[in-house]
Design an enzyme around this catalytic site. Structure first.
Site, PDB file in Angstrom:
ATOM      1  N   CYS A 234       0.798  -1.230   0.000  1.00 28.45           N
ATOM      2  CA  CYS A 234       0.000   0.000   0.000  1.00 28.45           C
ATOM      3  C   CYS A 234       0.833   1.284   0.000  1.00 28.45           C
ATOM      4  CB  CYS A 234      -0.984   0.055   1.154  1.00 28.45           C
ATOM      5  SG  CYS A 234      -1.243  -1.474   2.013  1.00 28.45           S
TER       6      CYS A 234
ATOM      7  N   ARG B 184       6.536 -11.490   5.366  1.00 27.22           N
ATOM      8  CA  ARG B 184       6.113 -11.241   6.740  1.00 27.22           C
ATOM      9  C   ARG B 184       6.704 -12.328   7.614  1.00 27.22           C
ATOM     10  NH1 ARG B 184      -0.257  -9.538   5.726  1.00 27.22           N
ATOM     11  NH2 ARG B 184       0.264  -7.925   4.200  1.00 27.22           N
TER      12      ARG B 184
ATOM     13  N   GLN C 233       0.643 -10.944  -3.198  1.00 29.47           N
ATOM     14  CA  GLN C 233      -0.750 -10.488  -3.125  1.00 29.47           C
ATOM     15  C   GLN C 233      -1.213 -10.005  -4.494  1.00 29.47           C
ATOM     16  OE1 GLN C 233      -0.039  -7.388  -0.131  1.00 29.47           O
ATOM     17  NE2 GLN C 233      -1.368  -8.547   1.232  1.00 29.47           N
TER      18      GLN C 233
ATOM     19  N   ASP D   6      -2.838  -7.399  -5.362  1.00 26.78           N
ATOM     20  CA  ASP D   6      -3.148  -6.252  -4.536  1.00 26.78           C
ATOM     21  C   ASP D   6      -3.532  -5.067  -5.404  1.00 26.78           C
ATOM     22  OD1 ASP D   6      -3.374  -5.028  -2.141  1.00 26.78           O
ATOM     23  OD2 ASP D   6      -1.226  -4.796  -1.774  1.00 26.78           O
TER      24      ASP D   6
ATOM     25  N   HIS E 239      -5.037  -0.934  -5.145  1.00 26.92           N
ATOM     26  CA  HIS E 239      -5.451   0.217  -4.354  1.00 26.92           C
ATOM     27  C   HIS E 239      -6.175   1.169  -5.266  1.00 26.92           C
ATOM     28  CE1 HIS E 239      -2.252  -1.631  -1.956  1.00 26.92           C
ATOM     29  NE2 HIS E 239      -3.119  -1.387  -0.992  1.00 26.92           N
TER      30      HIS E 239
ATOM     31  N   LYS F  98     -14.467  -2.667   6.491  1.00 21.23           N
ATOM     32  CA  LYS F  98     -14.080  -3.591   5.418  1.00 21.23           C
ATOM     33  C   LYS F  98     -15.100  -4.700   5.252  1.00 21.23           C
ATOM     34  CE  LYS F  98     -11.422  -6.687   8.374  1.00 21.23           C
ATOM     35  NZ  LYS F  98     -10.263  -7.533   8.526  1.00 21.23           N
TER      36      LYS F  98
ATOM     37  N   HIS G  86      -8.459  -0.598  -0.353  1.00 20.45           N
ATOM     38  CA  HIS G  86      -7.535  -1.723  -0.545  1.00 20.45           C
ATOM     39  C   HIS G  86      -8.388  -2.891  -0.971  1.00 20.45           C
ATOM     40  CE1 HIS G  86      -4.351  -0.294   2.393  1.00 20.45           C
ATOM     41  NE2 HIS G  86      -5.363   0.482   2.680  1.00 20.45           N
TER      42      HIS G  86
END
Length: 660
Positions: free
Chosen positions: A351, A380, A398, A400, A402, A483, A529
């Site tokens: 992000c 992670r 991910q 991912d 945005h 979310k 997100h």
RNA sequence: GCCUGGGUAGCUCAGUCGGUAGAGCAGCGCAUUCGUAAUGCGCAGGUCAAGGGUUCGAAUCCCUUCCCAGGCUCCA
């Protein structure tokens, strides 16, 4: 004394003599019900069969084959477990023993710090069966707090529970054992065993028996890792032998489709110990599947108006100071690399980097919504004990995105996002979805109440629009925004949380993101997100388990394998393969060096969608023998061109041989 | 990170009281030419997770580390 009149669930009433119990009522309704009755519900509150009826009560009889009935069976079985353990280990302390999904557990502390081993389970189970054979009645008693403390004086965990509840603690865990109030209840099922418990229980231990102890585990007292670790025994319990068998069969089925087994059997990927835990290497066959998933994802995102970006795996810590992650999430990150020009971290999320792309130049309201997409690999440092195959892994990618949008676009953007997410998941064979909506934690949040309300409304309306069943998780949102999490149900009924759509009012603030509006003034965009697969690795694992390794043709690493009957058919087999390959089909050839049966078996075990066998007839007529996965018999004499057309069509439609 | 149990050939596993390691499958070679879920024979394959200790001698007993499984805790 006057008769008692009670109301039954169908709205009818029944009059009973004074002093009647729930059991009497069941008997009055019918002998069969009396026999099947396990507990009752008065005004929706579960009670023992021995509980007295009151005039005007709304009463329902609960039988074993119901969610409530099973819960009671499991809870009662847990008591028997504790009783058995205290018989075998005199002086054992028993802590709590609730019913859980599919079963129950009980936590113990054995004298002298002794531990259970797997071998003990058998002994304990035998002792439990003996207690059940004794058909001991469960008898409820109520005591003052002082009495309770005296009764359980040699059970420190019980004393702690009684003390904390009597001091008004509203810990859910304690309330499972006792109800808040001036008295505590206990159940005695033999002079030798009594347990603190709110109940209700089955009338006697003879009503139990369809259970199995599953495993021993460590568990922290009160779930607190700073407190002593107890010995937990897990078991499963059911209302009938058939239900127990069905459950055990389902477990065996789940084990067969365990992705960790499948990735090895199908040669898809491995976790070399040299790499360290939670890091995978993808073998060619696994990489093909992954590439297909990624290609499809990219194509859909392209069509959906996303722009692709790429960001580095490593960053100076300044970025995470700006984003605010460092203070919160340092523990989950790989430790810093100290270099002469600063401190660097592996990136645990994409992000902040996408925010930098947004901020790289002035943005106009005309550009919004701006949808940035990346297959972003993050690292992670998951704690060692939490790693689990591909489902919980330390390096993962991910899908991912945005999305930066204006407030007036939020509603439409969320609705179309939800549709997009479900549409892509459907393409991978998932059809059942449920959602969780996490709302504001009033103690911890950023952003105005107004914007929270607006965003929560937008999420709710999107869920309503698509008729998605959802649960509201109050206060479960991250501090930065509400979310939606989307769960899918797999082929054997398990649910997996995959996609997430999150509103974020924090990043735009911290990165000072702006756009110039039609009013020529500067405004703050809203950031969404969203990950669809969540992580590619995890989604890959879920897919493997969903399909039990029988991936649809478009995802199969090898879609067709051609076998020649004798070596004078080898040339034709190669021709068949070349024809398929020309049409983009992934095809392998297994020539006639060993008997056909063995080669068919090998191909079947590799879960290849189509095994083609070619012999004399086929060479002569330009046909193939088609042995489709999941089909009992092969089909001989299929014209090659027909087969090619069919399989190409199936790949294009994301079908599988099992669908035909 | 914590508890319990593990780690023996690429995979699945056996290995008795401490006496230098074994099977099936997979791999390789040779033979076999076969119409739909295991052709035969042979060969090769091991620092018994790693390191240290006890012992005349360790896969086996002890310690440490790493990795795996099931839980617990955690999961931005």
């Amino acid at each position: 004394m006057a008769d008692i009149t009670v109301e039954l669930p169908d709205g009818t009433t029944r009059t009973m003599p004074p002093g009647s119990t729930v059991a009497d009522l069941a008997g009055a309704i019918g002998p069969r019900l009396r026999k099947d009755a396990l507990v009752g519900a008065i005004g929706g509150h579960l009670v023992d069969l021995a509980a007295p009826l009151g005039d005007g009560d709304q009463v329902r009889i609960v039988t074993a084959a119901s969610a409530e009935g099973r819960e009671v069976i499991r809870h009662s079985t847990a008591h028997v477990l504790a009783q058995a353990v205290t018989r075998l280990w005199p002086g054992a302390h028993y802590a709590i023993g609730p019913a859980v999904e599919n079963g129950f557990y009980y936590d113990f502390e054995l004298p002298g710090g002794e531990r259970f081993t797997d071998a003990d389970l058998e002994r304990i189970e035998a002792e439990m069966r003996a207690i059940m054979a004794e058909d001991q009645p469960f008898t409820r008693s109520e005591h003052s707090v002082e009495e309770g403390l005296r009764i359980f004086a040699d059970q420190p965990f019980k004393v702690e529970i009684i003390t904390s509840v009597s001091h008004g603690a509203d810990d859910d865990e304690d309330l499972g054992e006792v109800e808040a109030g001036p008295t505590v209840s206990a159940y005695t099922n033999s002079p030798a065993f009594r347990d603190l418990c709110r109940g209700p229980h089955v009338p006697s231990t003879g009503r139990l028996g369809h259970f199995r102890l599953m495993r021993v585990a460590g568990a922290y007292w009160r779930g607190d890792e700073n407190r002593p670790q107890l010995q937990r025994i897990y078991g499963t319990a059911w209302e009938s032998a058939a239900a127990l068998d069905a459950y055990l069969t389902q477990l065996a089925e789940a084990e067969k489709r365990d992705h960790r087994r499948l990735v090895t059997d199908l040669d898809l990927l491995s976790f070399p110990s040299e790499l360290g835990g939670g890091l995978a290497v993808w073998h060619p066959r696994g990489a093909i599947i992954r590439k297909e998933m990624e290609d499809y994802s990219r194509a859909r995102h392209l069509a959906g108006g996303y722009e692709f970006v790429v960001t580095p795996h490593l960053t100076n810590q300044r970025l995470y100071e700006t984003s605010g992650h460092l203070s919160f999430y340092k523990d989950g990150m790989y430790p810093p690399m100290e270099l002469d020009n600063g401190t660097y971290y592996m990136k645990p999320m994409n992000c902040p980097m996408h925010c930098l792309i947004y901020r790289s130049r002035a943005r106009s309201y005309r550009e919004l919504p701006l949808r940035l997409f990346e297959l972003g690999t993050v690292y992670r440092y998951e704690r060692a004990g939490t790693l689990h195959g591909l489902m919980r892994i330390r390096g993962f990618t991910q899908d991912d995105a945005h999305i930066y949008c204006r407030e007036d676009q939020l509603q439409d953007e969320i609705a179309s996002l939800l549709e997009f997410v479900m549409s892509v998941l459907r393409a991978f064979g998932f059809t059942e979805f449920t959602a969780n909506l996490s709302t504001k934690d009033p103690k911890k949040y950023v952003g105005s109440d107004e914007i929270w309300e607006k965003a929560t409304d937008a999420l709710t309306q999107a869920l309503e629009k698509f008729g998605l069943p959802y649960e509201i998780k109050k206060g479960d949102a991250a501090f930065y925004g509400p979310k939606i999490d989307i769960d899918v149900r797999d082929a054997i009924g398990r649910t997996w949380q995959l996609s997430t759509i999150q509103c974020d009012f924090n990043h735009p603030e911290r990165f000072d993101l702006e756009y110039v509006g039609s009013d020529n003034a500067r405004h703050r965009p809203i950031m969404l997100h969203r990950a669809l697969f969540g992580s590619i690795e995890r989604f890959f694992g879920v897919l493997l388990e969903h399909y039990a390794g029988n991936l649809p043709t478009w995802l199969s690493p090898e879609q067709v394998r051609v076998l020649s009957v004798r070596d004078d058919h080898d040339a034709y087999a190669e021709t068949v393969a070349a024809t398929l390959r020309d049409r983009g089909v992934r095809v392998g050839v297994d020539l006639a060096s060993e008997p056909l049966g063995g080669r068919v078996r090998t191909a079947k075990m590799a879960k290849i969608p189509y095994v083609l066998v070619v012999g004399d007839d086929d060479v002569a007529a330009r046909t193939v023998g088609v042995n489709a996965r999941g089909r009992a018999a092969a089909v001989r004499g299929v014209p090659l061109d027909d087969f090619v057309a069919d399989v190409v069509r199936e790949i294009g439609s994301h079908g599988a041989p099992e669908d035909e």
